[in-house]
Enzyme design. Structure first.
Site, short mmCIF file in Angstrom:
data_model
loop_
_atom_site.label_atom_id
_atom_site.label_comp_id
_atom_site.label_asym_id
_atom_site.label_seq_id
_atom_site.Cartn_x
_atom_site.Cartn_y
_atom_site.Cartn_z
N CYS A 52 -1.46 5.36 8.52
CA CYS A 52 -1.09 5.04 9.90
C CYS A 52 0.31 5.54 10.21
CB CYS A 52 -1.15 3.53 10.13
SG CYS A 52 -2.08 2.66 8.89
N ASN A 77 0.81 -1.22 0.00
CA ASN A 77 0.00 0.00 0.00
C ASN A 77 0.83 1.27 0.00
OD1 ASN A 77 0.42 -1.39 2.61
ND2 ASN A 77 -0.36 0.51 3.48
N HIS A 119 -13.47 0.18 1.07
CA HIS A 119 -13.17 1.60 0.85
C HIS A 119 -11.91 1.86 0.02
CE1 HIS A 119 -9.94 2.64 3.91
NE2 HIS A 119 -10.32 1.46 4.38
#
Ligand SMILES: *Cc1c(COP(=O)(O)O)cnc(C)c1O
Length: 381
Positions: free
Chosen positions: A323, A150, A200
């Site tokens: 994060c 990611n 999402h």
């Protein structure tokens, strides 16, 4: 505003929103109820399960609906731990570049007596099938290797890793949250035993995901209670969310090739344009990457300052994963790829989707190099 942070989350598609709305105010029954309203909700759930399963080559009952990618990752690893424990296998293989949902769950399993081998990656950020094969021991229960990273967008050789694991009798889980809806997935052909996805990240709603588990493997439930999801996840189902997820996933799969070709052309224009910024380096493999993800390290700057400058000019980007951005720590992914802490602190991720335009890329290429130069003038390193 130019939104270039689609790896953090995406906008809800119109089709998904439209499919969801009736399940809030018209067909709001509980799928466990016996009356007409309940039956309607139950039918919607079954239809969504069929639709979503078809997108990844699974059969409907192999899908467990969850609250998202993190829960699916956690359920996969706990399932593998239970499965392994029953046969005296307490070893896990994973990689240093996994999402924290995987890494932190593995840390917890280590405290419960499991051992974990975290495979390193090279500068291009790829985990090879050979590395997985070499790490397999007689007591290996499972390997968990992500489909695509990611932060950098780098894509792993998941089919090869699946074949290696299947041959060795090791369960194979892949965190496909960054890949689902963007790259083709066929769990059977790719020998995937367990897979995580999250709505999402492909224009579905937030707070809903799916955990694929191959038929015959008993799923360990994380939440006890009612018999929803065939006893694999208790709690009243998020019917609107699940309906929206299935709609978004089938939409993404239907248009995958066309979307990918378009988004890839924007991505490549961005990569080429940024190559002329002095003292910058593209993170991750140049070719084996998600269609929309660009990750660049700019020497001598702090990405937080760059993000604020870009935001002030209407550009939403990220310094890595959402994060990591909060923790104010440099990315564990970039450090695993051999970047120094200082280098990793100057990282920027731009993640595009089919809603972005070429005009927006031109604007980013106009603003970004000047912002980098301005920051370097402020603090010459
Ligand atoms: C976003 C993401 C997750 C977490 O998914 P949530 O639905 O936000 O919990 C896990 N893994 C990867 C690779 C991701 O990109």
């Amino acid at each position: 505003m130019i939104y270039a942070d689609n790896a953090a989350t995406t906008r809800l598609s119109d089709a998904a929103k439209k499919a969801m709305l009736p399940y809030y105010d018209v067909r709001y029954g509980n799928p466990s109820s016996l009356h007409t309203a309940g039956r309607e909700a139950r039918a919607a759930l079954a239809q969504a399960r069929e639709k979503a399963a078809a997108c990844i080559g699974a059969s409907p009952l192999e899908l467990v609906f969850t609250s998202g990618g993190s829960e699916s990752d956690c359920q996969a690893l706990i399932t593998a731990a239970e499965w392994g424990r029953r046969q005296g296998k307490r070893h896990f293989i994973s990689s240093a570049i996994e999402h924290h949902a995987v890494l932190h769950t593995l840390k917890k399993l280590e405290r419960y007596g499991f051992s974990v081998t975290l495979l390193p990656v090279d500068k291009s950020g790829i985990v090879t099938a050979e590395a997985v094969r070499a790490a397999i021991r007689p007591d290996t229960a499972a390997a968990s290797i992500m489909y695509a990273n990611n932060e950098t967008g780098t894509v792993m050789p998941v089919s090869e890793i699946g074949a290696v694991c299947r041959e060795a009798g090791v369960l194979f889980h892949t965190d496909a949250v960054a890949a689902a809806g963007h790259l083709p997935i066929d769990v059977k052909a790719q020998n995937i035993d367990m897979l995580s996805l999250s709505a999402h990240k492909f224009h579905g709603p937030k707070g809903v995901g799916a955990f694929y588990i191959r038929e015959g493997i008993p799923a360990a439930s994380l939440i006890e209670g009612g018999a929803q999801e065939a006893g694999r996840r208790a709690g009243t189902e998020n019917v609107p969310g699940v309906v929206g997820m299935a709609e978004a996933l089938s939409e993404a799969c239907l248009h995958m090739e066309a979307n990918a070709a378009y988004v890839r052309s924007l991505r490549d224009k961005l990569i080429e344009g940024l190559a002329s910024v002095p003292r910058s380096v593209l993170c991750g493999d140049r070719l084996r990457r998600l269609p929309g993800t660009v990750s660049v390290c700019f020497e001598g700057i702090e990405s937080e300052a760059l993000l604020l400058m870009l935001d002030a000019q209407g550009i939403c980007a990220s310094s890595g994963s959402a994060c990591t951005a909060e923790l104010q720590k440099s990315s564990h992914v970039l450090r695993a790829m051999g970047f120094s802490d200082t280098e990793a602190r100057g990282s920027l991720r731009l993640s595009l989707d089919e809603y972005n335009t070429e005009v927006e890329i031109d604007h980013i290429l106009d603003v970004l190099p000047r912002a980098v130069a301005a920051l370097r003038r402020l603090s010459p390193a």
